[in-house]
Design a protein around this motif. Structure first.
Motif, PDB file in Angstrom:
ATOM      1  N   ILE A  60       0.833  -1.201   0.000  1.00  0.00           N
ATOM      2  CA  ILE A  60       0.000   0.000   0.000  1.00  0.00           C
ATOM      3  C   ILE A  60       0.871   1.256   0.000  1.00  0.00           C
ATOM      4  O   ILE A  60       0.402   2.330   0.393  1.00  0.00           O
ATOM      5  CB  ILE A  60      -0.955   0.011   1.212  1.00  0.00           C
ATOM      6  N   THR A  61       2.130   1.107  -0.453  1.00  0.00           N
ATOM      7  CA  THR A  61       3.041   2.256  -0.461  1.00  0.00           C
ATOM      8  C   THR A  61       2.465   3.398  -1.291  1.00  0.00           C
ATOM      9  O   THR A  61       2.423   4.548  -0.842  1.00  0.00           O
ATOM     10  CB  THR A  61       4.415   1.851  -1.009  1.00  0.00           C
ATOM     11  N   GLU A  62       2.034   3.084  -2.502  1.00  0.00           N
ATOM     12  CA  GLU A  62       1.481   4.118  -3.378  1.00  0.00           C
ATOM     13  C   GLU A  62       0.224   4.721  -2.767  1.00  0.00           C
ATOM     14  O   GLU A  62       0.004   5.939  -2.839  1.00  0.00           O
ATOM     15  CB  GLU A  62       1.171   3.528  -4.756  1.00  0.00           C
ATOM     16  N   LEU A  63      -0.590   3.844  -2.168  1.00  0.00           N
ATOM     17  CA  LEU A  63      -1.806   4.327  -1.521  1.00  0.00           C
ATOM     18  C   LEU A  63      -1.478   5.263  -0.372  1.00  0.00           C
ATOM     19  O   LEU A  63      -2.121   6.303  -0.202  1.00  0.00           O
ATOM     20  CB  LEU A  63      -2.633   3.145  -1.014  1.00  0.00           C
ATOM     21  N   ARG A  64      -0.442   4.902   0.408  1.00  0.00           N
ATOM     22  CA  ARG A  64      -0.023   5.774   1.513  1.00  0.00           C
ATOM     23  C   ARG A  64       0.443   7.132   0.991  1.00  0.00           C
ATOM     24  O   ARG A  64       0.115   8.172   1.544  1.00  0.00           O
ATOM     25  CB  ARG A  64       1.101   5.107   2.306  1.00  0.00           C
ATOM     26  N   HIS A  65       1.231   7.089  -0.117  1.00  0.00           N
ATOM     27  CA  HIS A  65       1.694   8.341  -0.712  1.00  0.00           C
ATOM     28  C   HIS A  65       0.509   9.176  -1.196  1.00  0.00           C
ATOM     29  O   HIS A  65       0.483  10.403  -1.017  1.00  0.00           O
ATOM     30  CB  HIS A  65       2.640   8.058  -1.868  1.00  0.00           C
ATOM     31  N   GLN A  66      -0.462   8.487  -1.805  1.00  0.00           N
ATOM     32  CA  GLN A  66      -1.648   9.208  -2.271  1.00  0.00           C
ATOM     33  C   GLN A  66      -2.422   9.794  -1.096  1.00  0.00           C
ATOM     34  O   GLN A  66      -2.908  10.929  -1.160  1.00  0.00           O
ATOM     35  CB  GLN A  66      -2.545   8.278  -3.080  1.00  0.00           C
ATOM     36  N   GLU A  67      -2.522   9.003  -0.015  1.00  0.00           N
ATOM     37  CA  GLU A  67      -3.227   9.487   1.163  1.00  0.00           C
ATOM     38  C   GLU A  67      -2.507  10.687   1.761  1.00  0.00           C
ATOM     39  O   GLU A  67      -3.143  11.653   2.194  1.00  0.00           O
ATOM     40  CB  GLU A  67      -3.356   8.371   2.200  1.00  0.00           C
ATOM     41  N   GLU A  68      -1.161  10.600   1.794  1.00  0.00           N
ATOM     42  CA  GLU A  68      -0.386  11.735   2.299  1.00  0.00           C
ATOM     43  C   GLU A  68      -0.620  12.956   1.406  1.00  0.00           C
ATOM     44  O   GLU A  68      -0.794  14.075   1.901  1.00  0.00           O
ATOM     45  CB  GLU A  68       1.105  11.387   2.322  1.00  0.00           C
ATOM     46  N   GLY A  69      -0.605  12.705   0.084  1.00  0.00           N
ATOM     47  CA  GLY A  69      -0.865  13.807  -0.840  1.00  0.00           C
ATOM     48  C   GLY A  69      -2.260  14.377  -0.662  1.00  0.00           C
ATOM     49  O   GLY A  69      -2.452  15.601  -0.690  1.00  0.00           O
ATOM     50  N   LEU A  70      -3.243  13.473  -0.467  1.00  0.00           N
ATOM     51  CA  LEU A  70      -4.612  13.933  -0.271  1.00  0.00           C
ATOM     52  C   LEU A  70      -4.750  14.713   1.033  1.00  0.00           C
ATOM     53  O   LEU A  70      -5.470  15.711   1.095  1.00  0.00           O
ATOM     54  CB  LEU A  70      -5.577  12.740  -0.279  1.00  0.00           C
ATOM     55  N   ARG A  71      -4.046  14.218   2.084  1.00  0.00           N
ATOM     56  CA  ARG A  71      -4.097  14.947   3.354  1.00  0.00           C
ATOM     57  C   ARG A  71      -3.501  16.342   3.196  1.00  0.00           C
ATOM     58  O   ARG A  71      -4.032  17.328   3.709  1.00  0.00           O
ATOM     59  CB  ARG A  71      -3.361  14.161   4.445  1.00  0.00           C
ATOM     60  N   THR A  72      -2.363  16.396   2.487  1.00  0.00           N
ATOM     61  CA  THR A  72      -1.737  17.697   2.252  1.00  0.00           C
ATOM     62  C   THR A  72      -2.650  18.595   1.419  1.00  0.00           C
ATOM     63  O   THR A  72      -2.844  19.778   1.714  1.00  0.00           O
ATOM     64  CB  THR A  72      -0.388  17.519   1.541  1.00  0.00           C
ATOM     65  N   PHE A  73      -3.221  17.984   0.352  1.00  0.00           N
ATOM     66  CA  PHE A  73      -4.126  18.746  -0.510  1.00  0.00           C
ATOM     67  C   PHE A  73      -5.342  19.227   0.277  1.00  0.00           C
ATOM     68  O   PHE A  73      -5.755  20.392   0.152  1.00  0.00           O
ATOM     69  CB  PHE A  73      -4.571  17.868  -1.677  1.00  0.00           C
ATOM     70  N   ARG A  74      -5.902  18.332   1.090  1.00  0.00           N
ATOM     71  CA  ARG A  74      -7.082  18.714   1.880  1.00  0.00           C
ATOM     72  C   ARG A  74      -6.728  19.817   2.876  1.00  0.00           C
ATOM     73  O   ARG A  74      -7.518  20.746   3.089  1.00  0.00           O
ATOM     74  CB  ARG A  74      -7.640  17.499   2.613  1.00  0.00           C
ATOM     75  N   LEU A  75      -5.514  19.708   3.469  1.00  0.00           N
ATOM     76  CA  LEU A  75      -5.082  20.751   4.400  1.00  0.00           C
ATOM     77  C   LEU A  75      -4.988  22.096   3.690  1.00  0.00           C
ATOM     78  O   LEU A  75      -5.419  23.125   4.228  1.00  0.00           O
ATOM     79  CB  LEU A  75      -3.726  20.367   5.000  1.00  0.00           C
ATOM     80  N   LEU A  76      -4.431  22.070   2.476  1.00  0.00           N
ATOM     81  CA  LEU A  76      -4.324  23.312   1.707  1.00  0.00           C
ATOM     82  C   LEU A  76      -5.700  23.847   1.343  1.00  0.00           C
ATOM     83  O   LEU A  76      -5.959  25.057   1.450  1.00  0.00           O
ATOM     84  CB  LEU A  76      -3.502  23.069   0.436  1.00  0.00           C
TER      85      LEU A  76
END
Length: 537
Positions: free
Chosen positions: A257-273
């Motif tokens: 789930i490495t890619e999924l984790r990266h996507q989740e991190e990206g989504l969290r960052t995007f959502r934070l922004l």
């Protein structure tokens, strides 16, 4: 299989015994043969007809190799040679024989090797058991097992199983690749301490023991260090491995789930922004019902939340057709941008610059719309204010220009004569304007006499007097005589008191006297820079 037929002693008892043995062999389901040392059949029981397709008599004289599957012949010969070299007296082998009609039978042979007194082989006695059915079952089992392994090896997840001591009993190709190994034999019997992820081995083994004690555990998120040194994220599931109801180890599955984790991190960052963006951001479904709105968008329109509202209902009615047209535009080219008026909850108008990206799925079908709204209400107000101030500034400048013209009027009253009546207070700025206007008028009208009337000037100080003297001097350079009129008794006393001397000026009491003087001077000789000049009018 190689056999040598022993002869009977010829005694009646022996013959009877041999006949009983012969009958027993012929009635048995086992295939019995004897061959000489060269592999030529000297005896075959009745079962030969069933398996070879030849009668017992027809088998005599044939070689064992003739009746053996061609693919097994070389191995059979090699095996027999090894038996003889080792001096074995009994041996076992499995091979296939060929029926006369081409059918193959798999046999398990028990072979007795007979030697003479010198230790040389003389003949062979072979008893064969038909295991064709077992072989078919074994082959089917092997095929099913291979199919199972093929399926397991091609799963997108890692699969492994361990014994109670957390030693690996097996795994699929994915686990082998992650371990950096090439053969399954390399991982069998090893523990996590022997593999690239050895630093996390205590955690993994503690988890194994917990699974065997308490039962399955799903959705374990953990990291794994691969054979190449890279670290990946796993989502693991483990359950007890059982045999006949007894727990013998642990069975595990994991997905990368490495890619999924990266996507989740990206989504969290995007959502934070997005959540903290100053612009109002919203997402709608294809029916324009808002499914998400960030806090800035809700606050912009005075709501706690906009979710569930219809986007168009928030827009000023006159702007809705333009918004609907803008939403169709991205389907043709790019992101539409439009200036909109929103209706605030309190009824006020909010002006925004709105961008409308269209949202599509992988098949290109529209699944909704996004909106990025920048409140430009204050900006527009500031722009209107700026324009209003600019207009006011222009009006003021025009007024000042008019006032300058009115405050320093220059009037041509006769040929070669100009007059400038001054009213009000004269400061340094106005004094400069007086000089500029006076000199421009002298040059324009080719004047030889310039009357400056200060009847309307209430106060004349040193600064004003100095300005008038400088104006007279400058006018003299252009060939004109300056006449100062309108000096009141108060101003005369002031000028005397401050010690002003008007060497280059002619002073007259009234404007009328100044005009009369100017008209009488039109034909008088004039002096410029000390030189006498005759002016022609």
């Amino acid at each position: 299989m190689l056999a040598y037929s022993s002869s009977a002693s010829g005694q009646p008892a022996d013959i009877a015994r041999l006949q009983r043995v012969q009958a027993a062999l012929d009635g048995a389901a086992l295939l019995v043969t004897e061959t000489d040392m060269h592999g030529v059949i000297t005896y075959a029981n009745a079962a030969a007809h069933r398996y070879f397709g030849y009668s017992s008599e027809e088998c005599i004289g044939k070689t064992v190799l003739e009746l053996t599957c061609p693919a097994d012949r070389e191995r059979l010969q090699q095996q027999v040679r090894e038996w003889v070299q080792q001096g074995l007296r009994t041996a076992a082998i499995e091979n296939r024989i060929v029926h006369r009609n081409g059918t193959l039978f798999t046999f398990l042979w028990s072979v007795t090797i007979h030697y003479d007194e010198q230790g040389h082989p003389t003949h062979f006695t072979s008893i064969g058991h038909d295991i064709s059915q077992q072989e078919r079952l074994r082959q089917e089992l092997h095929e099913k097992r291979e199919m199972l392994y093929t399926v397991i090896d091609n799963l997108p997840v890692g699969v492994f199983w361990k014994d109670k001591e957390s030693r690996f009993l097996g795994c699929n190709r994915r686990v082998l690749d992650d371990a950096g190994l090439t053969s399954f034999k390399q991982i069998i019997g090893k523990t996590d301490f022997d593999l690239p992820w050895h630093k996390k081995a205590p955690i993994y083994q503690h988890s194994d023991r917990a699974i065997m004690n308490t039962g399955p555990k799903l959705d374990i998120e953990e990291t794994l260090t691969r054979g190449d040194g890279s670290v990946i994220w796993l989502r693991t599931a483990k359950l007890p491995l059982r045999r006949n109801g007894e727990i013998i180890g642990v069975l595990g599955f994991y997905e990368d789930i490495t890619e999924l984790r990266h996507q989740e991190e990206g989504l969290r960052t995007f959502r934070l922004l997005v959540e903290n963006a100053p612009d109002g951001i919203g997402i709608t479904d294809p029916d324009l019902i808002i499914t998400y709105a960030n806090p800035a968008f809700a606050a912009m329109l005075g709501y706690e939340t906009l979710t569930g509202k219809v986007w168009l209902d928030l827009v000023h009615p006159d702007d809705r057709p333009r918004l609907e047209a803008a939403m169709r535009q991205p389907q043709r080219a790019g992101i539409a941008r439009i200036t909109l008026r929103y209706l605030h909850r309190d009824g006020t108008i909010i002006m925004v610059q709105c961008s409308v990206p269209v949202l599509r799925n992988r098949n290109g079908r529209i699944v909704g719309y996004a909106s990025i709204n920048r409140d430009i209400t204050e900006q527009l107000r500031a722009e209107e204010e700026r324009q209003r101030l600019a207009l006011q500034e222009q009006v003021i400048q025009a007024q000042q220009a008019i006032l300058r013209e009115l405050s320093t009027p220059l009037l041509p009253i006769a040929t070669g004569v100009v007059a400038m009546p001054l009213i009000g207070t004269i400061d340094s700025t106005r004094a400069q304007q007086v000089m500029e206007t006076l000199l421009e008028g002298i040059n324009r009208y080719r004047a030889t006499v310039a009357i400056i009337d200060i009847t309307g000037v209430k106060v004349v100080d040193t600064q004003v007097a100095g300005a008038l003297i400088r104006a007279a001097q400058a006018a003299g350079l252009l060939g004109a005589q300056v006449v100062l009129t309108g000096i009141s008794p108060e101003i005369a006393q002031t000028l005397v008191h401050i010690g002003v001397e008007f060497y280059d000026l002619v002073a007259k009491t009234t404007l009328q006297e100044g005009i009369d003087f100017a008209l009488s001077r039109r034909y008088a000789p004039q002096y410029v820079n000390g030189r006498r000049m005759q002016l022609k009018w």
